[in-house]
Write an enzyme that holds these catalytic residues in place. Structure first.
Site, PDB file in Angstrom:
ATOM      1  N   ASP A 276       5.114  -0.789   7.392  1.00  0.00           N
ATOM      2  CA  ASP A 276       6.429  -1.442   7.258  1.00  0.00           C
ATOM      3  C   ASP A 276       6.922  -1.366   5.822  1.00  0.00           C
ATOM      4  O   ASP A 276       8.113  -1.166   5.564  1.00  0.00           O
ATOM      5  CB  ASP A 276       6.351  -2.913   7.672  1.00  0.00           C
ATOM      6  CG  ASP A 276       5.898  -3.064   9.107  1.00  0.00           C
ATOM      7  OD1 ASP A 276       6.190  -2.164   9.910  1.00  0.00           O
ATOM      8  OD2 ASP A 276       5.243  -4.080   9.407  1.00  0.00           O
TER       9      ASP A 276
ATOM     10  N   ASP B  38      -6.186  -4.657   1.979  1.00  0.00           N
ATOM     11  CA  ASP B  38      -5.625  -5.036   3.289  1.00  0.00           C
ATOM     12  C   ASP B  38      -4.445  -4.121   3.590  1.00  0.00           C
ATOM     13  O   ASP B  38      -3.453  -4.120   2.855  1.00  0.00           O
ATOM     14  CB  ASP B  38      -5.171  -6.507   3.224  1.00  0.00           C
ATOM     15  CG  ASP B  38      -4.661  -7.038   4.548  1.00  0.00           C
ATOM     16  OD1 ASP B  38      -4.566  -6.248   5.514  1.00  0.00           O
ATOM     17  OD2 ASP B  38      -4.356  -8.234   4.606  1.00  0.00           O
TER      18      ASP B  38
END
Ligand code: ADP
Length: 321
Positions: free
Chosen positions: A270, A264
């Site tokens: 980020d 994933d």
């Protein structure tokens, strides 16, 4: 990974006493994630094979990445006065992030993101800004004391454009190191953009800034050169599984990401921003910082979710051993 990575990682690291390594401004979201065989086309309904609800949001992901790598951190943002807001603040507190300036806004929902992830780990995301949209210049001003005590100021642009520009200006007036993740793409004032010390962008964001199609290591190397003409000394372009290209001074270099079992990629960008910011603030060396951040982020894509996938420093050290 190369054998010398661990040596490079520890070189030049210094702990900052009685200060924040980083203060991070921006968004907190709850992610609703469906895992699908293939992402839906327009008009198509796709059944997910499994489903997760987990904390995320660009700024929350970035600050918790840094905190898990042992950074001292504070966050400035807004949540709603709902259950999700309480969960998000708990998440920050649990990671050791100072969340005093994450304000609770009455009568508004906490931000959410509806995420679909396919079998290769690619995602598509729809967000609802909710309380993130009402972060104000006053909120930024209220954090002045904490900003003064921080070495680096990190922001993305899931906030009002003027508030983002105001934050950069205030950080610059205080002489802080300013780290901007220009995500999502926002056409911010070029005079304000020049104040940024470290700019981190992905392929579409760097294509926007450079005016060329960035889709490979070679094109990213060209693009950092073009983007540097804005007047920014340190630029990183992340390239998914290809790692990242950076420019610092006259040096332009590429570090590949480790080959991993991709589960994933939500929050990988980020995670990269949080990691590179932490290493750069502690070491002052962008080369070391990118070399480590590509692999912290690679480790994060081996697990489901955004914040739930972020590695601790101990997990990262084990990974590169
Ligand atoms: P964004 O999500 O902002 O588009 P990227 O997709 O460029 O960010 O990914 C950021 C970083 O995450 C990369 O530089 C890399 O370190 C890591 N990463 C992303 N996808 C993969 C992958 N398939 N394999 C290994 N690392 C990855």
């Amino acid at each position: 990974m190369q054998n010398d990575s661990k040596k490079l990682y520890s070189k030049g690291m210094k702990k900052v006493e009685n200060k924040y390594d980083l203060i991070v401004f921006g968004s907190l979201n709850m992610d609703y994630v469906g895992y699908v065989d293939k992402l839906p086309e327009p008009g198509e309904t796709v059944a997910s094979n499994s489903f997760n609800i987990g904390p995320g949001g660009k700024a929350a992901n970035q600050v918790i990445t840094a905190a898990k790598l042992t950074a001292t951190t504070a966050m400035v943002g807004r949540v709603g006065d709902d259950h999700i807001g309480t969960v998000m603040k708990n998440e920050l507190a649990q990671a050791g992030v100072d969340d005093e300036n994450v304000l609770i806004s009455p009568g508004i929902q906490t931000g959410i993101a509806m995420v679909s992830v396919d079998q290769s780990g690619n995602n598509s995301i729809v967000t609802y800004k909710g309380a993130n949209a009402i972060l104000t210049e006053e909120d930024v001003t209220h954090s002045l004391d904490k900003m003064k005590r921080a070495e680096g100021v990190v922001l993305q642009l899931e906030m009002d454009k003027q508030v983002g520009e105001y934050t950069i200006q205030m950080a610059s007036d205080l002489g802080k190191k300013i780290i901007l993740n220009l995500a999502p793409i926002v056409d911010i004032d070029s005079e304000v953009l020049k104040l940024v010390d470290l700019l981190i962008v992905n392929e579409p964001e760097s294509s926007f800034l450079s005016g060329m199609d960035v889709n490979s290591v070679d094109s990213a190397k060209e693009a950092v050169e073009i983007i540097s003409k804005i007047g920014i000394d340190n630029i990183v372009i992340t390239l998914g599984g290809e790692g990242a290209v950076f420019k610092t001074g006259d040096i332009i270099k590429h570090y590949p990401a480790s080959k991993v079992n991709v589960v994933d990629t939500t929050g990988a960008g980020d995670c990269f921003v949080g990691a590179v910011s932490f290493f750069w603030i502690r070491s002052g060396d962008l080369d070391i910082s990118v070399k480590n951040a590509v692999n912290v982020a690679a480790l994060s894509v081996t697990k489901q979710g955004a914040i739930t996938s972020l590695p601790s420093l101990a997990e990262y050290e084990q990974f590169i051993d």
